[in-house]
Design an enzyme around this catalytic site. Structure first.
Site, mmCIF file in Angstrom:
data_model
loop_
_atom_site.group_PDB
_atom_site.id
_atom_site.type_symbol
_atom_site.label_atom_id
_atom_site.label_comp_id
_atom_site.label_asym_id
_atom_site.label_seq_id
_atom_site.Cartn_x
_atom_site.Cartn_y
_atom_site.Cartn_z
ATOM 1 N N ASN A 9 -37.698 -42.824 18.782
ATOM 2 C CA ASN A 9 -38.833 -43.028 17.884
ATOM 3 C C ASN A 9 -38.615 -44.346 17.157
ATOM 4 O O ASN A 9 -37.768 -44.437 16.276
ATOM 5 C CB ASN A 9 -38.898 -41.856 16.889
ATOM 6 C CG ASN A 9 -39.935 -42.071 15.814
ATOM 7 O OD1 ASN A 9 -40.809 -42.933 15.935
ATOM 8 N ND2 ASN A 9 -39.854 -41.287 14.743
ATOM 9 N N TRP A 10 -39.389 -45.348 17.558
ATOM 10 C CA TRP A 10 -39.176 -46.693 16.993
ATOM 11 C C TRP A 10 -39.809 -46.850 15.611
ATOM 12 O O TRP A 10 -39.638 -47.883 14.976
ATOM 13 C CB TRP A 10 -39.746 -47.754 17.934
ATOM 14 C CG TRP A 10 -39.029 -47.871 19.241
ATOM 15 C CD1 TRP A 10 -38.052 -47.038 19.743
ATOM 16 C CD2 TRP A 10 -39.212 -48.899 20.235
ATOM 17 N NE1 TRP A 10 -37.633 -47.477 20.972
ATOM 18 C CE2 TRP A 10 -38.332 -48.624 21.303
ATOM 19 C CE3 TRP A 10 -40.042 -50.007 20.322
ATOM 20 C CZ2 TRP A 10 -38.253 -49.425 22.438
ATOM 21 C CZ3 TRP A 10 -39.966 -50.803 21.455
ATOM 22 C CH2 TRP A 10 -39.078 -50.522 22.498
ATOM 23 N N LYS A 11 -40.577 -45.889 15.178
ATOM 24 C CA LYS A 11 -41.245 -45.953 13.871
ATOM 25 C C LYS A 11 -42.002 -47.289 13.727
ATOM 26 O O LYS A 11 -42.512 -47.800 14.709
ATOM 27 C CB LYS A 11 -40.229 -45.740 12.747
ATOM 28 C CG LYS A 11 -39.316 -44.536 13.019
ATOM 29 C CD LYS A 11 -38.507 -44.128 11.835
ATOM 30 C CE LYS A 11 -37.564 -43.006 12.233
ATOM 31 N NZ LYS A 11 -36.913 -42.392 11.117
ATOM 32 N N HIS A 94 -43.712 -35.379 12.676
ATOM 33 C CA HIS A 94 -42.500 -36.036 12.172
ATOM 34 C C HIS A 94 -42.449 -35.906 10.648
ATOM 35 O O HIS A 94 -43.487 -35.976 9.974
ATOM 36 C CB HIS A 94 -42.479 -37.509 12.594
ATOM 37 C CG HIS A 94 -41.145 -38.129 12.353
ATOM 38 N ND1 HIS A 94 -40.760 -38.579 11.110
ATOM 39 C CD2 HIS A 94 -40.080 -38.329 13.176
ATOM 40 C CE1 HIS A 94 -39.519 -39.051 11.187
ATOM 41 N NE2 HIS A 94 -39.086 -38.903 12.430
ATOM 42 N N GLU A 96 -41.703 -37.907 8.411
ATOM 43 C CA GLU A 96 -42.304 -39.021 7.672
ATOM 44 C C GLU A 96 -43.820 -38.899 7.629
ATOM 45 O O GLU A 96 -44.459 -39.308 6.657
ATOM 46 C CB GLU A 96 -41.853 -40.360 8.295
ATOM 47 C CG GLU A 96 -40.386 -40.639 7.970
ATOM 48 C CD GLU A 96 -39.637 -41.420 9.027
ATOM 49 O OE1 GLU A 96 -40.270 -42.085 9.862
ATOM 50 O OE2 GLU A 96 -38.387 -41.361 9.021
ATOM 51 N N GLU A 166 -35.447 -31.418 13.338
ATOM 52 C CA GLU A 166 -34.959 -32.581 12.600
ATOM 53 C C GLU A 166 -34.807 -32.222 11.123
ATOM 54 O O GLU A 166 -35.787 -32.298 10.358
ATOM 55 C CB GLU A 166 -35.945 -33.743 12.725
ATOM 56 C CG GLU A 166 -36.164 -34.204 14.149
ATOM 57 C CD GLU A 166 -36.613 -35.656 14.188
ATOM 58 O OE1 GLU A 166 -35.905 -36.465 14.783
ATOM 59 O OE2 GLU A 166 -37.649 -35.984 13.582
ATOM 60 N N GLY A 172 -32.328 -40.667 9.092
ATOM 61 C CA GLY A 172 -32.153 -42.013 8.544
ATOM 62 C C GLY A 172 -31.143 -42.087 7.414
ATOM 63 O O GLY A 172 -31.064 -43.096 6.717
ATOM 64 N N SER A 212 -29.917 -38.875 12.519
ATOM 65 C CA SER A 212 -28.716 -39.715 12.538
ATOM 66 C C SER A 212 -27.826 -39.495 13.759
ATOM 67 O O SER A 212 -26.601 -39.516 13.647
ATOM 68 C CB SER A 212 -27.920 -39.540 11.233
ATOM 69 O OG SER A 212 -28.700 -39.939 10.130
ATOM 70 N N GLY A 233 -33.926 -42.040 15.993
ATOM 71 C CA GLY A 233 -34.659 -43.055 15.233
ATOM 72 C C GLY A 233 -33.913 -44.383 15.271
ATOM 73 O O GLY A 233 -33.975 -45.123 16.246
ATOM 74 N N GLY A 234 -33.162 -44.665 14.223
ATOM 75 C CA GLY A 234 -32.487 -45.956 14.055
ATOM 76 C C GLY A 234 -31.736 -46.429 15.294
ATOM 77 O O GLY A 234 -31.866 -47.599 15.695
#
Ligand code: PEP
Length: 249
Positions: A9-11, A94, A96, A166, A172, A212, A233-234
């Site tokens: 997930n590149w956000k 998600h 976010e 998640e 994150g 993470s 993610g990151g």
């Protein structure tokens, strides 16, 4: 046998040129793997991603969609628009989206319904907040998220649904759920689905862990029997890290 999946997930990261270079790196470095590999760039770069990955097994997903087919919904994107550019996977729910954009279980239930009607595959995210875990309410929260957004569906709908557990406190933050915590929750999710539907539905749905995941912890988390891969993610923004995570499957 259920699918193993690693999804990135590149956000809200990577412009058009950066998207092309990251995809070219992934394309070149992707090892033989039993995992399905999915990347979710931003909306504006989805068409670029689809064309960059034309000859790759890497699939492209959207990070969100609207439940309506079309109409006066400024700033939104429909399933038909995604399908029109050959994107048939979408991440929904998600944390976010839930926390920054007020997406509720009710809204998500509508999005899920629309995506399934259009034959899209859904990566459905859910997970508890830190306070829920501290107050020992994490199982209750996860159960109600599943129930409210998914449990009005028929069992057959789960063929097009991938679950992504998640825990919000791990997204994150650098703080990962331990492999044991992930396994405990994934087993609970499977039991919850088995008791609402049946054991075959529960055993066939892929459940990803997200929060993470890094090259250093991926292999151990993925080794747990009810963890079928990860939503990353990151670490999906760097090709070496993402590839190392894929190698952990
Ligand atoms: C995510 O955004 O779905 C996620 C798991 O992020 P991170 O890997 O950065 O914690």
């Amino acid at each position: 046998m259920r699918a193993k999946i690693v999804a990135g997930n590149w956000k809200m990261n990577k412009n058009a040129q950066e998207t092309e270079s990251l995809l070219a790196e992934l394309f070149a470095k992707l090892p033989d793997t039993e995992a399905e590999v999915i990347v979710a760039p931003t909306f504006v770069n989805l068409a670029t991603a689809v064309s960059c990955l034309e000859n790759s097994i890497i699939q492209v997903a959207a990070q969100n969609m609207h439940f309506a087919e079309n109409g006066a919904f400024t700033g939104e994107i429909s399933t038909d628009m995604l399908l029109n550019i050959n994107v048939d996977v979408v991440i929904l729910g998600h944390s976010e989206r839930r926390s920054h954009f007020g997406e509720t279980d009710d809204l998500l239930s509508k999005k899920v319904q629309t995506a399934l009607e259009k034959n899209m595959r859904i990566i459905f995210c859910f997970g508890e907040e830190l306070e829920d875990r501290k107050s020992d309410n994490h199982f209750g929260v996860v159960e109600s998220q599943l129930k409210n957004a998914l449990f009005s569906l028929d069992a057959s709908a789960f063929k097009n649904i991938v679950l992504a557990y998640e825990p919000v406190w791990a997204i994150g933050t650098g703080e990962t759920a331990s492999p044991e915590q992930a396994q405990e929750m994934h087993a609970f999710i499977r039991e919850t689905i088995a008791s609402k539907y049946d054991s075959s539905t529960a055993n066939n749905v892929s459940i990803l862990y997200g929060g993470s995941v890094k090259p250093a912890n991926a292999k151990e988390i993925f080794s747990k029997p009810d963890v079928d891969g990860g939503l990353i993610g990151g670490a999906s923004l760097n090709s070496d890290d993402f590839i190392a995570i894929i190698r952990g499957i």
